[in-house]
Enzyme design. Structure first.
Site, mmCIF file in Angstrom:
data_model
loop_
_atom_site.group_PDB
_atom_site.id
_atom_site.type_symbol
_atom_site.label_atom_id
_atom_site.label_comp_id
_atom_site.label_asym_id
_atom_site.label_seq_id
_atom_site.Cartn_x
_atom_site.Cartn_y
_atom_site.Cartn_z
ATOM 1 N N ASN A 22 -13.027 -3.221 2.313
ATOM 2 C CA ASN A 22 -14.081 -2.203 2.349
ATOM 3 C C ASN A 22 -14.920 -2.246 1.068
ATOM 4 O OD1 ASN A 22 -12.998 -1.167 4.791
ATOM 5 N ND2 ASN A 22 -11.527 0.068 3.649
ATOM 6 N N HIS A 26 -15.903 3.110 3.570
ATOM 7 C CA HIS A 26 -14.501 3.551 3.436
ATOM 8 C C HIS A 26 -13.768 2.984 2.227
ATOM 9 C CE1 HIS A 26 -14.935 5.481 7.297
ATOM 10 N NE2 HIS A 26 -15.401 4.342 7.773
ATOM 11 N N GLN A 27 -14.496 2.531 1.202
ATOM 12 C CA GLN A 27 -13.803 2.097 -0.019
ATOM 13 C C GLN A 27 -13.470 3.329 -0.861
ATOM 14 O OE1 GLN A 27 -16.027 -0.406 -2.744
ATOM 15 N NE2 GLN A 27 -14.179 -1.150 -3.742
ATOM 16 N N ASP A 40 0.857 -1.196 0.000
ATOM 17 C CA ASP A 40 0.000 0.000 0.000
ATOM 18 C C ASP A 40 0.890 1.242 0.000
ATOM 19 O OD1 ASP A 40 -3.190 0.548 1.177
ATOM 20 O OD2 ASP A 40 -1.774 2.194 1.000
ATOM 21 N N ILE A 41 0.505 2.218 -0.831
ATOM 22 C CA ILE A 41 1.315 3.444 -0.961
ATOM 23 C C ILE A 41 1.178 4.350 0.279
ATOM 24 C CG2 ILE A 41 -0.352 5.006 -2.051
ATOM 25 C CD1 ILE A 41 1.853 5.663 -4.107
ATOM 26 N N HIS A 82 -10.195 -5.216 -2.924
ATOM 27 C CA HIS A 82 -8.853 -5.380 -2.356
ATOM 28 C C HIS A 82 -8.934 -5.708 -0.882
ATOM 29 C CE1 HIS A 82 -9.969 -1.103 -2.344
ATOM 30 N NE2 HIS A 82 -9.288 -0.988 -1.212
ATOM 31 N N PHE A 83 -8.098 -6.632 -0.474
ATOM 32 C CA PHE A 83 -7.960 -6.992 0.937
ATOM 33 C C PHE A 83 -6.696 -6.326 1.467
ATOM 34 C CE2 PHE A 83 -11.138 -10.309 1.614
ATOM 35 C CZ PHE A 83 -11.536 -10.546 0.317
ATOM 36 N N HIS A 84 -6.854 -5.572 2.564
ATOM 37 C CA HIS A 84 -5.693 -4.999 3.243
ATOM 38 C C HIS A 84 -5.167 -6.033 4.247
ATOM 39 C CE1 HIS A 84 -6.711 -0.610 2.391
ATOM 40 N NE2 HIS A 84 -7.903 -1.150 2.221
HETATM 41 P P1 5GP Z 1 -9.754 1.512 0.479
HETATM 42 O O1 5GP Z 1 -10.088 2.701 1.322
HETATM 43 O O2 5GP Z 1 -10.377 1.601 -0.900
HETATM 44 O O3 5GP Z 1 -10.076 0.218 1.169
HETATM 45 O O4 5GP Z 1 -8.178 1.519 0.324
HETATM 46 C C1 5GP Z 1 -7.510 1.949 -0.811
HETATM 47 C C2 5GP Z 1 -6.032 1.818 -0.525
HETATM 48 O O5 5GP Z 1 -5.326 1.942 -1.720
HETATM 49 C C3 5GP Z 1 -5.497 2.886 0.433
HETATM 50 O O6 5GP Z 1 -4.930 2.268 1.578
HETATM 51 C C4 5GP Z 1 -4.454 3.619 -0.407
HETATM 52 O O7 5GP Z 1 -3.312 4.000 0.322
HETATM 53 C C5 5GP Z 1 -4.122 2.626 -1.483
HETATM 54 N N1 5GP Z 1 -3.715 3.229 -2.742
HETATM 55 C C6 5GP Z 1 -4.362 4.206 -3.415
HETATM 56 N N2 5GP Z 1 -3.709 4.514 -4.545
HETATM 57 C C7 5GP Z 1 -2.624 3.699 -4.596
HETATM 58 C C8 5GP Z 1 -1.554 3.556 -5.535
HETATM 59 O O8 5GP Z 1 -1.463 4.248 -6.550
HETATM 60 N N3 5GP Z 1 -0.620 2.612 -5.258
HETATM 61 C C9 5GP Z 1 -0.678 1.827 -4.143
HETATM 62 N N4 5GP Z 1 0.290 0.929 -3.964
HETATM 63 N N5 5GP Z 1 -1.676 1.946 -3.230
HETATM 64 C C10 5GP Z 1 -2.626 2.880 -3.455
#
Ligand code: 5GP
Length: 141
Positions: free
Chosen positions: A86, A92-93, A30-31, A99-101
């Site tokens: 999410n 919070h998506q 994750d970035i 995607h799974f964190h």
């Molecule tokens: P969500 O809130 O949709 O569950 O999480 C999205 C995740 O994607 C966030 O934790 C965010 O940091 C990550 N993310 C967003 N853009 C990028 C990207 O360009 N590269 C990477 N590696 N992660 C990203």
């Protein structure tokens, strides 16, 4: 489905730090990590939310998730961690590609913080709700 940042990562148009890939699954750092080792695991199939994902991709993710968790635990030197998925902005998506964190929880203040406003479930409510859910699952099989 509209193109997302993750479909661009899958196609190689946007760089990432890849940690795993097979025919159906891709994982990368994750970035914006909540803690060291925060990893995202995605299906190659472009489903927006988990309920839209095929059984085949879901099974492929389920098969590899424990292995990826063990790698994250090892590299982050954490035994505690959260797996989070999410669906839609209310939940919070931010990126509309499943995607799974995997988020290491190194200490009280690090990693994922969660509010858990637990309610209560009466026996009558539980019986009714479980029957409704069982029936919805049967109708979807
Ligand atoms: P969500 O809130 O949709 O569950 O999480 C999205 C995740 O994607 C966030 O934790 C965010 O940091 C990550 N993310 C967003 N853009 C990028 C990207 O360009 N590269 C990477 N590696 N992660 C990203």
């Amino acid at each position: 489905m509209a193109e997302t940042i993750f479909t661009k990562i899958l196609s190689g148009d946007i760089p990432c730090h890849k940690v795993y890939e097979d025919d159906l699954v891709f994982a990368f750092l994750d970035i914006g990590p909540l803690s060291k080792g925060h990893t995202l695991v995605i299906p190659k199939e472009p489903a927006e939310t988990l309920d839209q994902l095929s059984d085949e991709s879901a099974a492929a993710i389920g098969r590899v998730l424990p292995r990826l968790c063990r790698a994250v635990m090892k590299v982050s030197a954490c035994t505690a961690y959260n797996v989070l998925e999410n669906n839609l902005p209310l939940a919070h998506q931010a990126v509309f590609h499943v995607h799974f964190h995997i988020i290491p929880k190194p200490n009280e203040n690090g990693g994922l913080g969660i509010k858990w406003p637990a309610g209560s479930l009466s026996s009558a409510e539980g019986t009714k709700l479980a029957a409704e859910l069982s029936s919805a699952i049967s109708a979807d099989s």
